[in-house]
Motif scaffolding. Structure first.
Motif, PDB file in Angstrom:
ATOM      1  N   SER A   9       9.382 -11.350  15.767  1.00 45.68           N
ATOM      2  CA  SER A   9       9.342 -11.909  17.113  1.00 45.68           C
ATOM      3  C   SER A   9      10.414 -12.971  17.266  1.00 45.68           C
ATOM      4  O   SER A   9      10.868 -13.559  16.291  1.00 45.68           O
ATOM      5  N   ASP A  10      10.788 -13.189  18.503  1.00 45.36           N
ATOM      6  CA  ASP A  10      11.642 -14.313  18.872  1.00 45.36           C
ATOM      7  C   ASP A  10      12.910 -14.394  18.041  1.00 45.36           C
ATOM      8  O   ASP A  10      13.220 -15.428  17.444  1.00 45.36           O
ATOM      9  N   HIS A  12       8.546  -5.346  17.567  1.00 49.78           N
ATOM     10  CA  HIS A  12       9.244  -6.567  17.994  1.00 49.78           C
ATOM     11  C   HIS A  12       8.476  -7.107  19.192  1.00 49.78           C
ATOM     12  O   HIS A  12       8.294  -6.418  20.188  1.00 49.78           O
ATOM     13  N   LEU A  13       8.041  -8.353  19.090  1.00 49.17           N
ATOM     14  CA  LEU A  13       7.166  -8.955  20.087  1.00 49.17           C
ATOM     15  C   LEU A  13       7.902  -9.694  21.199  1.00 49.17           C
ATOM     16  O   LEU A  13       7.298 -10.493  21.907  1.00 49.17           O
ATOM     17  N   LYS A  48       8.341  -2.140  21.061  1.00 51.38           N
ATOM     18  CA  LYS A  48       8.795  -3.455  21.525  1.00 51.38           C
ATOM     19  C   LYS A  48       8.191  -3.771  22.882  1.00 51.38           C
ATOM     20  O   LYS A  48       7.914  -2.864  23.669  1.00 51.38           O
ATOM     21  N   HIS A  86       3.995 -10.455  24.149  1.00 52.30           N
ATOM     22  CA  HIS A  86       4.769 -11.633  23.744  1.00 52.30           C
ATOM     23  C   HIS A  86       3.884 -12.878  23.744  1.00 52.30           C
ATOM     24  O   HIS A  86       4.010 -13.738  22.874  1.00 52.30           O
ATOM     25  N   GLY A 138       3.836 -13.447  20.039  1.00 49.96           N
ATOM     26  CA  GLY A 138       4.829 -14.416  19.607  1.00 49.96           C
ATOM     27  C   GLY A 138       4.822 -15.611  20.538  1.00 49.96           C
ATOM     28  O   GLY A 138       3.800 -16.201  20.821  1.00 49.96           O
ATOM     29  N   ASN A 196       0.302 -14.096  14.909  1.00 48.87           N
ATOM     30  CA  ASN A 196       1.613 -14.501  15.397  1.00 48.87           C
ATOM     31  C   ASN A 196       2.523 -14.637  14.172  1.00 48.87           C
ATOM     32  O   ASN A 196       2.279 -15.490  13.318  1.00 48.87           O
ATOM     33  N   SER A 214       8.777 -17.101  14.281  1.00 50.20           N
ATOM     34  CA  SER A 214      10.108 -16.741  14.765  1.00 50.20           C
ATOM     35  C   SER A 214      11.062 -16.553  13.595  1.00 50.20           C
ATOM     36  O   SER A 214      11.059 -17.353  12.664  1.00 50.20           O
TER      37      SER A 214
END
Length: 158
Positions: free
Chosen positions: A7-8, A31-32, A52, A80, A108, A125, A128
Motif C-alpha cells: 500500500s501507499d 495493492h491498496l 488493486k 484504501h 492502507g 493494514n 507504507s
C-alpha cells in the motif's frame, strides 16, 4: 494461499519492486491504493494476479474504491480506507466488514502497519512501502490455509 499486500507506494517504484521481490512467489498480489500507477509500471514483471483499488491520491484511475474477493473460502474486503476515516478510528471500517460479512479487511491510508482482530474480523493494514509513519517501510503477507487467516507485517529492507 499466499497473498502479498502493499500500500501507499506513492511513486516509489524501487521500493515496490523490492517489496514484491521480498514477497516472492505469491498466489495473489494486492495493492491498496495511492500508487496504482506504480503497480501498473511493474506488473509486467509479476507472474501472478494483481488486484488493486484506488486511494485518495489515485486521481482519475477509473478503479473501484473497494472490492470484495473470496480467497480459500474467506471473504476479504479490500479498500484504501480513506472513505472510512481510518485515520481517526476503525469503527466505520469494522461496521462495513460486518455489513459485508467479511472475515478480513485489508486497508492502507494511515501509513501505519497494524493487525487487529475484533469479533472474528481481522483488520489488516500493511503500512507504507514509501512513506511510513511511526515505523519503517513495511508490507504484508497473508497466508490462508486450513480455514485460518494468518497475516504478518514485514519490514522492507532497501
Amino acid at each position: 494461499m499466499k497473498i502479498g499486500v502493499v500500500s501507499d507506494s506513492h511513486g516509489d517504484i524501487h521500493a515496490l519492486r523490492s517489496a514484491l521481490k521480498s514477497i516472492g512467489d505469491a498466489d495473489l498480489v494486492i495493492h491498496l491504493g495511492d500508487g496504482i500507477n506504480d503497480i501498473d509500471a511493474v506488473s509486467q514483471y509479476i507472474k501472478t494476479e494483481i488486484i488493486k483499488v484506488k486511494g485518495n491520491c489515485d486521481f482519475n484511475s477509473g478503479l473501484d474504491a473497494e472490492r470484495i474477493i473470496m480467497a480459500e473460502n474467506k471473504r476479504l474486503l479490500i479498500t484504501h480506507g480513506h472513505n472510512y476515516n481510518v485515520k481517526s478510528d476503525y469503527l466505520n471500517i469494522h461496521y462495513k466488514a460486518i455489513k459485508e460479512d467479511a472475515h478480513m479487511v485489508l486497508f492502507g491510508h494511515t501509513h501505519f502497519p497494524e493487525i487487529i482482530e475484533n469479533n472474528n474480523i481481522i483488520l489488516f493494514n500493511p503500512g507504507s512501502i514509501s512513506k511510513p509513519r511511526g515505523t519503517g517501510r513495511t508490507y504484508g503477507i497473508v497466508i490462508i490455509e486450513k480455514g485460518l487467516i494468518m497475516p504478518k507485517i514485514w519490514d522492507l529492507h532497501l
